[in-house]
Scaffold this motif. Structure first.
Motif, PDB file in Angstrom:
ATOM      1  N   UNK A  15       0.803  -1.219   0.000  1.00 15.68           N
ATOM      2  CA  UNK A  15       0.000   0.000   0.000  1.00 15.68           C
ATOM      3  C   UNK A  15       0.841   1.277   0.000  1.00 15.68           C
ATOM      4  N   UNK A  16       2.141   1.138   0.236  1.00 14.04           N
ATOM      5  CA  UNK A  16       3.029   2.295   0.214  1.00 14.04           C
ATOM      6  C   UNK A  16       3.192   2.999   1.540  1.00 14.04           C
ATOM      7  N   UNK A  17       2.373   2.663   2.516  1.00 16.03           N
ATOM      8  CA  UNK A  17       2.461   3.273   3.842  1.00 16.03           C
ATOM      9  C   UNK A  17       1.556   2.513   4.798  1.00 16.03           C
ATOM     10  N   UNK A  18       1.533   2.957   6.051  1.00 16.68           N
ATOM     11  CA  UNK A  18       0.654   2.379   7.059  1.00 16.68           C
ATOM     12  C   UNK A  18      -0.712   3.058   7.010  1.00 16.68           C
ATOM     13  N   UNK A  19      -1.756   2.385   7.512  1.00 13.48           N
ATOM     14  CA  UNK A  19      -3.053   3.055   7.612  1.00 13.48           C
ATOM     15  C   UNK A  19      -2.942   4.301   8.496  1.00 13.48           C
ATOM     16  N   UNK A  20      -3.768   5.306   8.216  1.00  9.32           N
ATOM     17  CA  UNK A  20      -3.703   6.551   8.974  1.00  9.32           C
ATOM     18  C   UNK A  20      -4.132   6.393  10.438  1.00  9.32           C
ATOM     19  N   UNK A  21      -5.247   5.735  10.749  1.00  7.83           N
ATOM     20  CA  UNK A  21      -5.648   5.627  12.153  1.00  7.83           C
ATOM     21  C   UNK A  21      -4.742   4.653  12.919  1.00  7.83           C
ATOM     22  N   UNK A  22      -4.250   5.096  14.058  1.00  6.95           N
ATOM     23  CA  UNK A  22      -3.466   4.191  14.906  1.00  6.95           C
ATOM     24  C   UNK A  22      -4.381   3.201  15.607  1.00  6.95           C
ATOM     25  N   UNK A  23      -5.590   3.653  15.920  1.00  7.48           N
ATOM     26  CA  UNK A  23      -6.556   2.801  16.614  1.00  7.48           C
ATOM     27  C   UNK A  23      -7.870   2.788  15.838  1.00  7.48           C
ATOM     28  N   UNK A  24      -8.596   1.682  15.940  1.00 12.69           N
ATOM     29  CA  UNK A  24      -9.979   1.616  15.468  1.00 12.69           C
ATOM     30  C   UNK A  24     -10.803   1.074  16.626  1.00 12.69           C
ATOM     31  N   UNK A  25     -11.862   1.804  16.985  1.00 14.69           N
ATOM     32  CA  UNK A  25     -12.707   1.411  18.110  1.00 14.69           C
ATOM     33  C   UNK A  25     -14.138   1.231  17.651  1.00 14.69           C
ATOM     34  N   UNK A  26     -14.726   0.119  18.053  1.00 18.80           N
ATOM     35  CA  UNK A  26     -16.149  -0.127  17.823  1.00 18.80           C
ATOM     36  C   UNK A  26     -16.854  -0.045  19.166  1.00 18.80           C
ATOM     37  N   UNK A  27     -17.658   0.996  19.335  1.00 20.36           N
ATOM     38  CA  UNK A  27     -18.473   1.123  20.541  1.00 20.36           C
ATOM     39  C   UNK A  27     -19.736   0.283  20.364  1.00 20.36           C
ATOM     40  N   UNK A  28     -20.173  -0.359  21.420  1.00 18.32           N
ATOM     41  CA  UNK A  28     -21.326  -1.266  21.356  1.00 18.32           C
ATOM     42  C   UNK A  28     -22.563  -0.518  21.845  1.00 18.32           C
ATOM     43  N   UNK A  29     -23.366  -0.046  20.917  1.00 15.17           N
ATOM     44  CA  UNK A  29     -24.559   0.731  21.247  1.00 15.17           C
ATOM     45  C   UNK A  29     -25.762  -0.180  21.488  1.00 15.17           C
TER      46      UNK A  29
END
Length: 607
Positions: free
Chosen positions: A264-278
């Motif tokens: 991909x040429x680089x790392x993904x931009x977000x360091x974290x991905x969070x899924x809140x459980x609604x």
């Protein structure tokens, strides 16, 4: 040719997707940059969380480094084990498949094409053999190389145990390694379905042999025991690893040693991905509108009101229908029911339905004008059918013509206004879908109301989902709603056509059937459905799909009521900007930034 179904796992995914819309589960919104949530004793931090905790709390992450998502997890996570049957985000089978465990190839919703990931290319060396070359840079998150042995092992798990991808072995004879970077898949010569085997290389998450063979050994190869494995710190090839989870949220952290930097040429931009459980859609929508969620996979009624109110909310398509269609929720007729067994009666019902009203009132206008076909009105599918050849058979909303058709076949109205055909009163027929699936409930109320205008009595029936499932599969219905093989994959639109029309192997009424729920039968349709997976010539494929669609348009065993997105990819750019949109030239599909080729969005967005 003996053809067996591969649709049962896809059917299960459909039910899950429907539940996303119907009603769900939530908690506290995610923290903003200025908030720190209270201590929680139940937090799980896989691998000991080697990094120092942001903001002094193991559960808080900097807002400008965290991508928040919703709509993919309802209820507290119980495990992250792909073999369990019900793993939590981001391990669930489909929708977030490229974050931790990756597939060999990524499907692009816009084109239907497969793009390289763990695999670099694939080719049919003959009619029975598929050769796949692997990316030599690919590594597991523990540093061990990803090789052909892992691919063979993952496929063989489906042969050894009854798991999500076991049904692919209906069409596969063997999977073997040819050196460390090449895999050969040999088709079952009695059932050589190329389309479904191509599905396998874009949907099956690859598992590390060196990890899971130890799990098997510890469990003495007992699937029930294997399924109890929590797998709280999964070893995958993807760009993210588990960071922590509790009953309120799940957070993954970027693997800065991710092998895919070369791809991909680089790392993904977000360091974290969070899924809140609604707790439900309303809570998730509120958090999304306020900018506490960045990417939403929830159904949001009248989404345009969010940006009219000033929120920086975007959909992939700027104007109606806002979302790219991925499925066609449809009604199916019990072909053994007197009155409904008449194709002219079914056509009259199809002509009476106000599809525009269904789109407006049931799904907030997210469905484009209905053009009845076995294919979606997308670039990836519409190319398979000669549109001019099917146009004379396509119906439109025309109540006057529907009444004239019923008059012509001798279906006369009784004193109560309901027609009688050959001694059979046309109603009351029950039309059914699960209670609480609000968009489907609204659609069926419209169908029932429209039918009155042509002298056919239809009454809605909304049982609990398990009852509906049993009625669907056993044929205990007059008219029933379901989605035939939704989603984008190499096997579409064949998969959808097979689900609607293929009669071989379908149990009789009263017994369980997992496709062709109305028990439609047409020998020519069966023959075409069997032939399509063996054909690669594009002109011949177009001729076959056109003929099959013409048969469907004449016989009308089902009626599509709406076009529906497979995922609702809606974004709020309060924090993260640059999500792909139609016409931006990126060719990044609206697949919630983590499904298939949609993962490429993570490399484009920025603060």
């Amino acid at each position: 040719m003996k053809l067996k179904t591969v649709l049962r796992p896809m059917f299960i995914l459909l039910l899950a997707a429907s539940f996303f819309v119907a009603g769900c589960q939530s908690v506290t919104p995610p923290p903003t940059a200025s908030e720190t949530p209270p201590p929680n004793e139940d937090v799980k931090t896989p691998g000991g969380s080697e990094e120092p905790a942001p903001q002094g709390d193991a559960k808080a992450t900097p807002r400008n480094e965290t991508l928040y998502v919703n709509g993919l997890q309802w209820g507290a996570p119980t495990n992250f084990n792909l073999l369990s049957g019900n793993p939590a985000f981001p391990i669930n089978y489909g929708n977030s498949r490229e974050l931790v465990y990756e597939t060999l190839f990524m499907v692009n919703q816009l084109t239907g094409e497969l793009e390289p990931l763990l695999g670099t290319k694939y080719e049919w060396t003959d009619d029975l053999n598929l050769r796949i070359e692997l990316n030599q840079d690919a590594k597991w998150s523990d540093g061990k190389p990803f090789t052909s042995d892992d691919v063979v092992y993952t496929y063989q798990l489906g042969k050894k145990y009854d798991i999500n991808w076991s049904s692919f072995w209906t069409y596969i004879e063997d999977v073997t390694a040819d050196g460390p970077q090449t895999v050969n898949i040999k088709l079952n010569q009695d059932n050589p379905n190329k389309l479904t085997v191509l599905d396998s290389i874009e949907v099956m998450p690859m598992l590390p042999k060196h990890v899971w063979e130890e799990v098997e050994k510890k469990a003495n190869n007992d699937l029930a025991t294997i399924r109890k494995e929590v797998n709280e710190d999964p070893i995958g090839t993807g760009p993210y690893k588990m960071y922590f989870y509790n009953d309120q949220k799940i957070t993954i952290i970027r693997d800065d040693n991710y092998w895919g930097q070369a791809l991909f040429g680089k790392l993904p931009a977000p360091k974290y991905i969070t899924h809140v459980i609604y707790k439900d859609n309303a809570a998730g929508d509120l958090a999304f509108k306020s900018g506490q969620v960045d990417v939403s996979q929830q159904f949001i009624p009248q989404v345009w009101k969010m940006w009219e109110g000033g929120a920086p909310v975007k959909t992939y398509i700027k104007e109606a229908p806002y979302y790219v269609p991925g499925s066609m929720p449809s009604i199916f007729f019990n072909m053994t029911k007197e009155g409904l067994d008449n194709a002219d009666v079914r056509r009259a019902i199809a002509m009476a339905i106000d599809y525009g009203k269904i789109s407006e009132l049931a799904i907030s206008g997210y469905s484009a004008p209905m053009e009845p076909s076995l294919t979606l009105n997308t670039e990836a599918e519409a190319k398979y059918v000669d549109q001019a050849a099917i146009k004379p058979l396509q119906w439109t909303t025309d109540v006057e013509a529907a009444n004239a058709l019923l008059d012509s076949i001798g279906a006369a109205k009784g004193k109560d206004g309901i027609r009688v055909l050959n001694g059979t009163r046309l109603g009351p027929f029950e039309i059914e879908c699960p209670y609480g699936w609000s968009d489907w409930n609204a659609a069926l109320e419209i169908v029932a109301q429209n039918a009155k205008a042509i002298g056919i009595e239809i009454r809605t029936k909304f049982p609990e989902a398990p009852v509906w499932t049993n009625d669907l599969q056993t044929g205990k219905f007059d008219i029933i709603m379901n989605t035939p093989a939704g989603g984008v994959s190499p096997s579409q639109p064949w998969n959808r056509a097979m689900t609607i029309m293929y009669s071989k192997g379908v149990a009789p009424m009263g017994e369980m059937a997992f496709y062709n729920w109305g028990r439609y039968k047409n020998d020519q349709a069966d023959a075409i459905i069997e032939k399509i997976p063996t054909i690669t010539d594009e002109a011949e494929l177009k001729a076959l799909y056109t003929e099959l669609t013409q048969i469907w348009l004449k016989d009308i065993p089902s009626i599509p009521l709406m076009y529906r997105p497979w995922v609702f990819d809606t974004v709020n750019e309060s924090v993260w900007k640059g999500f792909p949109t139609e016409g931006d030239g990126s060719n990044i599909p609206p697949q919630i930034s983590m499904d298939g080729a949609g993962i490429k969005s993570l490399y484009q967005i920025h603060n």
